[in-house]
Each structure stands twice: as C-alpha cells, then as structure tokens.
Design a protein around this motif. Structure first.
Motif, mmCIF file in Angstrom:
data_model
loop_
_atom_site.group_PDB
_atom_site.id
_atom_site.type_symbol
_atom_site.label_atom_id
_atom_site.label_comp_id
_atom_site.label_asym_id
_atom_site.label_seq_id
_atom_site.Cartn_x
_atom_site.Cartn_y
_atom_site.Cartn_z
ATOM 1 N N LEU A 20 77.828 23.959 51.689
ATOM 2 C CA LEU A 20 77.039 25.179 51.798
ATOM 3 C C LEU A 20 77.778 26.399 51.255
ATOM 4 N N GLU A 21 79.093 26.446 51.454
ATOM 5 C CA GLU A 21 79.887 27.555 50.916
ATOM 6 C C GLU A 21 79.878 27.556 49.388
ATOM 7 N N ALA A 22 79.812 26.371 48.800
ATOM 8 C CA ALA A 22 79.852 26.254 47.342
ATOM 9 C C ALA A 22 78.494 26.501 46.697
ATOM 10 N N MET A 23 77.436 26.460 47.485
ATOM 11 C CA MET A 23 76.091 26.601 46.923
ATOM 12 C C MET A 23 75.774 28.038 46.546
ATOM 13 N N ALA A 24 75.210 28.205 45.365
ATOM 14 C CA ALA A 24 74.694 29.496 44.912
ATOM 15 C C ALA A 24 73.229 29.588 45.346
ATOM 16 N N PRO A 25 72.666 30.792 45.368
ATOM 17 C CA PRO A 25 71.273 30.943 45.820
ATOM 18 C C PRO A 25 70.252 30.103 45.052
ATOM 19 N N GLU A 26 70.501 29.823 43.797
ATOM 20 C CA GLU A 26 69.538 29.051 43.003
ATOM 21 C C GLU A 26 69.766 27.536 43.091
ATOM 22 N N ASP A 27 70.807 27.093 43.791
ATOM 23 C CA ASP A 27 71.120 25.672 43.920
ATOM 24 C C ASP A 27 70.206 24.989 44.940
ATOM 25 N N SER A 28 70.198 23.669 44.885
ATOM 26 C CA SER A 28 69.424 22.853 45.828
ATOM 27 C C SER A 28 70.350 21.849 46.505
ATOM 28 N N LEU A 29 69.925 21.390 47.679
ATOM 29 C CA LEU A 29 70.674 20.399 48.442
ATOM 30 C C LEU A 29 69.776 19.199 48.696
ATOM 31 N N ALA A 44 69.322 21.291 62.409
ATOM 32 C CA ALA A 44 68.471 21.828 61.344
ATOM 33 C C ALA A 44 68.747 23.293 61.026
ATOM 34 N N GLU A 45 69.181 24.074 62.004
ATOM 35 C CA GLU A 45 69.426 25.501 61.746
ATOM 36 C C GLU A 45 70.619 25.734 60.820
ATOM 37 N N LEU A 46 71.428 24.721 60.614
ATOM 38 C CA LEU A 46 72.583 24.843 59.720
ATOM 39 C C LEU A 46 72.208 24.679 58.253
ATOM 40 N N LEU A 47 71.010 24.182 57.997
ATOM 41 C CA LEU A 47 70.604 23.822 56.637
ATOM 42 C C LEU A 47 69.931 24.975 55.910
ATOM 43 N N PRO A 48 69.931 24.930 54.574
ATOM 44 C CA PRO A 48 69.240 25.965 53.801
ATOM 45 C C PRO A 48 67.733 25.931 54.051
ATOM 46 N N ALA A 49 67.075 26.981 53.676
ATOM 47 C CA ALA A 49 65.619 27.088 53.861
ATOM 48 C C ALA A 49 64.901 26.028 53.038
ATOM 49 N N GLN A 50 63.717 25.661 53.510
ATOM 50 C CA GLN A 50 62.909 24.719 52.745
ATOM 51 C C GLN A 50 62.636 25.322 51.372
ATOM 52 N N GLY A 51 62.491 24.470 50.406
ATOM 53 C CA GLY A 51 62.346 24.913 49.026
ATOM 54 C C GLY A 51 63.638 24.666 48.269
ATOM 55 N N LYS A 52 64.755 24.720 48.982
ATOM 56 C CA LYS A 52 66.062 24.413 48.411
ATOM 57 C C LYS A 52 66.642 23.150 49.038
ATOM 58 N N LEU A 53 65.925 22.591 50.009
ATOM 59 C CA LEU A 53 66.395 21.443 50.774
ATOM 60 C C LEU A 53 65.478 20.245 50.536
ATOM 61 N N PHE A 54 66.083 19.124 50.196
ATOM 62 C CA PHE A 54 65.358 17.889 49.951
ATOM 63 C C PHE A 54 66.057 16.760 50.693
ATOM 64 N N ALA A 55 65.335 15.688 50.955
ATOM 65 C CA ALA A 55 65.924 14.518 51.597
ATOM 66 C C ALA A 55 65.325 13.262 50.977
ATOM 67 N N LEU A 56 66.142 12.248 50.887
ATOM 68 C CA LEU A 56 65.718 10.985 50.301
ATOM 69 C C LEU A 56 64.954 10.172 51.353
ATOM 70 N N SER A 57 63.659 9.998 51.130
ATOM 71 C CA SER A 57 62.799 9.355 52.135
ATOM 72 C C SER A 57 63.205 7.913 52.463
ATOM 73 N N PRO A 58 63.660 7.083 51.506
ATOM 74 C CA PRO A 58 64.093 5.735 51.904
ATOM 75 C C PRO A 58 65.261 5.762 52.901
ATOM 76 N N ASP A 59 66.131 6.759 52.789
ATOM 77 C CA ASP A 59 67.257 6.857 53.723
ATOM 78 C C ASP A 59 66.789 7.319 55.100
ATOM 79 N N GLU A 70 58.831 18.733 54.231
ATOM 80 C CA GLU A 70 57.885 18.687 53.111
ATOM 81 C C GLU A 70 58.522 18.108 51.853
ATOM 82 N N GLN A 71 59.779 18.408 51.625
ATOM 83 C CA GLN A 71 60.421 17.999 50.385
ATOM 84 C C GLN A 71 61.172 16.675 50.518
ATOM 85 N N GLN A 72 60.489 15.645 51.005
ATOM 86 C CA GLN A 72 61.070 14.310 50.968
ATOM 87 C C GLN A 72 60.811 13.739 49.588
ATOM 88 N N VAL A 73 61.810 13.097 49.030
ATOM 89 C CA VAL A 73 61.662 12.510 47.697
ATOM 90 C C VAL A 73 62.025 11.029 47.743
#
Length: 92
Positions: A20-29, A44-59, A70-73
């Motif tokens: 999180l320290e290394a992430m720039a505002p335009e980056d995604s996780l 969950a409160e430790l994570l970036p806002a939705q829109g920049k946060l994704f998760a792998l649905s099979p995992d 919303e951003q499961q991939v």
C-alpha cells in the motif's frame, strides 16, 4: 499505472503495508491466493477503495469465502488487468 498483486494473507500484515505504501493513486491492487483473506470484514478497512481493488474469484471460491466485491475477476480478467496496466508488481 501499476497493477500490484498480493498473495499474502493477514498473517503477513507487513507485506500488505509495504504494498500500500508503494501504490500510487492511479495504481490497482489485485488480491490473489491467500491475499483474498484481506477481504474479510475484520480487515477490509485496510484496503484501497473499490475501483482500485480487485480479487481473483477462483481463489475466493477455493477458500470457501463469501465475499461481496464488485470487482471479482476470473483468470481472463487477471490477464486483462495485467495488459491494461504498464507493469505488474508482485508482493509475496
């Protein structure tokens, strides 16, 4: 614009903090493997806002979690995220 992938769970909080320290505002996780455990309500409160946060649905499914993100991939979505960013940085 960087896609950061994190495969470490809450047992390795330092890894998430470094990411999180290394992430720039335009980056995604993208949370993969045990990284999806960060989506649990206790963390969950430790994570970036939705829109920049994704998760792998099979995992998420493999770990038996029921996460409302919303951003499961799927694997194809992982590839799409990878090519839509300038580079990918893996945190493990």
């Amino acid at each position: 614009m960087i896609l950061h992938t994190l495969n470490q769970g809450p047992a390795n909080r330092a890894c998430l903090e470094s990411c999180l320290e290394a992430m720039a505002p335009e980056d995604s996780l993208l949370l993969i493997e045990d990284g999806v455990y960060w989506l649990q309500p206790a963390f969950a409160e430790l994570l970036p806002a939705q829109g920049k946060l994704f998760a792998l649905s099979p995992d998420i499914q493999a770990r038996g979690l029921e996460i409302a993100l919303e951003q499961q991939v799927d694997d194809a979505g992982f590839v799409a995220l990878s090519v839509s960013h300038d580079k990918v940085v893996s945190w493990f």
